[in-house]
Scaffold this motif. Sequence first.
Motif, PDB file in Angstrom:
ATOM      1  N   ALA A 147       6.680   4.046  -0.990  1.00  0.00           N
ATOM      2  CA  ALA A 147       6.671   5.413  -1.532  1.00  0.00           C
ATOM      3  C   ALA A 147       7.377   5.401  -2.872  1.00  0.00           C
ATOM      4  O   ALA A 147       8.436   4.774  -3.029  1.00  0.00           O
ATOM      5  N   SER A 148       6.785   6.089  -3.833  1.00  0.00           N
ATOM      6  CA  SER A 148       7.424   6.218  -5.148  1.00  0.00           C
ATOM      7  C   SER A 148       8.651   7.115  -5.037  1.00  0.00           C
ATOM      8  O   SER A 148       8.613   8.160  -4.379  1.00  0.00           O
ATOM      9  N   LYS A 149       9.730   6.706  -5.672  1.00  0.00           N
ATOM     10  CA  LYS A 149      10.943   7.519  -5.668  1.00  0.00           C
ATOM     11  C   LYS A 149      10.816   8.728  -6.592  1.00  0.00           C
ATOM     12  O   LYS A 149      11.692   9.601  -6.576  1.00  0.00           O
TER      13      LYS A 149
ATOM     14  N   VAL B  65       0.847  -1.197   0.000  1.00  0.00           N
ATOM     15  CA  VAL B  65       0.000   0.000   0.000  1.00  0.00           C
ATOM     16  C   VAL B  65       0.876   1.238   0.000  1.00  0.00           C
ATOM     17  O   VAL B  65       2.094   1.176   0.233  1.00  0.00           O
ATOM     18  N   ASP B  66       0.229   2.397  -0.239  1.00  0.00           N
ATOM     19  CA  ASP B  66       0.953   3.660  -0.119  1.00  0.00           C
ATOM     20  C   ASP B  66       0.817   4.187   1.313  1.00  0.00           C
ATOM     21  O   ASP B  66       0.262   3.514   2.190  1.00  0.00           O
ATOM     22  N   TYR B  67       1.299   5.390   1.559  1.00  0.00           N
ATOM     23  CA  TYR B  67       1.290   5.922   2.923  1.00  0.00           C
ATOM     24  C   TYR B  67      -0.121   6.222   3.425  1.00  0.00           C
ATOM     25  O   TYR B  67      -0.334   6.403   4.628  1.00  0.00           O
ATOM     26  N   LEU B  68      -1.103   6.238   2.513  1.00  0.00           N
ATOM     27  CA  LEU B  68      -2.506   6.440   2.900  1.00  0.00           C
ATOM     28  C   LEU B  68      -3.275   5.118   2.932  1.00  0.00           C
ATOM     29  O   LEU B  68      -4.497   5.104   2.976  1.00  0.00           O
ATOM     30  N   ASN B  69      -2.532   4.009   2.868  1.00  0.00           N
ATOM     31  CA  ASN B  69      -3.105   2.652   2.907  1.00  0.00           C
ATOM     32  C   ASN B  69      -3.936   2.312   1.675  1.00  0.00           C
ATOM     33  O   ASN B  69      -4.810   1.439   1.736  1.00  0.00           O
TER      34      ASN B  69
END
Length: 463
Positions: free
Chosen positions: A371-373, A268-272
């Motif tokens: 997280a995307s770089k 998932v991303d930082y917002l789930n």
Amino acid sequence: MLKIKNKNSGFTLIEALTLLFVFSIITLSFYSVMSVGLRYIQDSKNRLAALAVANEKMEIVRNLKYDDVGTTGAGTGSLPEDEDVTENGKTFHIDTVVGYDDDDYDNNYPADVIPGDFKQVIITVLWGDAGLGGNNSVELKSRFVPPGLEVANTGDGILSINIFSDQPGGAGIPDSSVHIINNDTVLDTNQTTDSSGNVILIGPNIQDSIQKYEIIVSKNGYETVATMPPFPDTNYNPTFVHASVVSGGVNVANIVQNELADLDIDTVDYLNQPIGNIDFHLNGGKLLGIETTEPFDLIYNLVTDENTDSGGEKEFNGISPGQYEFSLLESGYRIIGIDPPFSYKLPNTGDDIYLLSLFSEPPLGIKVKLASKAVASLLVSVLKSTDKSPIFGAVVQLTNAFGYDVSQITPIDGRAFFPTTTDVFASGLYNLKITADGFSDSDSQVTIIDDQLKVETIELNAI
């Protein structure tokens, strides 16, 4: 002319079809009930026949002398461990297990130097396919006590095998199947652990033999564990080496067997929000051994490269519990944390390896946050200056001249990620302040660049 009205009108097509439908339902219901009933009747007949076969086999054992109660595989008697018999046109398979039990009455090993107090015979008769409920078997157990006082045969060795779990609250594993092989002593026998997870072998085929007794342990829902020959016959130092027997004493082999576990991984991303089709590496589970050369890597029974599905999920069902290493194989993403939090190693590299602890119960579900770089963001790692280990509970505050002011508390991986919301995370200069109990404070500045993940590692000195 007088017209006579015919009151005997026939069925309409709809009425006929309705009648046919009702008749079909009744017929099918009756057929289903009759079929189930016939199956139960046949199963009862098979069960009675199997019980008769088991009783007949047990009567044969009861008519043997105590010293002759044993199996051909163990070299202690003439009873076959596996055989097929046909009764009334039905074929049954018979499994015969003869094992020794250590009676509590005269203490247990090591206080009892002759732990084979009596023999227990287990006869299992199986038939057919899975059948109703998958229980197509009957089992009989009986104890056989030696005449007079127990006396150790000076030429026989004694091998005691303990099967147990090392999970929290673990104990001996009952009813595990134990296959013991030693070609040098012509031993090939199947045994079943008792209520304490123990199997005792005594007899002429248990002779002096160093690291030659191969043991394979299995049980439904549990790991299958096998001993290995020592190095260099195995190209590493195995955890469980073939057992040894030296006559004149009790030889003990201890083997860990755990109930299988389930692991669910979500990316998932930082917002789930799910991130699908992420490649990763997973290594761990049952510790098989250690490499013989530096850096002496640990060897586990699960080493695999996998990827999450389009919804960001990957399930592992029925794997060994233990320590696992999780690492990312995606060059465009960076792990920013795992929920629930776990520690990691190699914190100063871009290829962090997170250490997961998996137990038999309960199942473990983790969210790997990525997280995307190529997106403006900041990942802060707070470490001890002495050993570079993460600091738990550090307060990470990020501010800038335009009113941005967000604080986070680091979990056990010592990390904090910004942004924390969907609001635009503007590029530019930020102030980074870090405080932690027992450590000196840190004040620094970081520059956030558009389309780039900024990684900062802050080391704090203990005070």
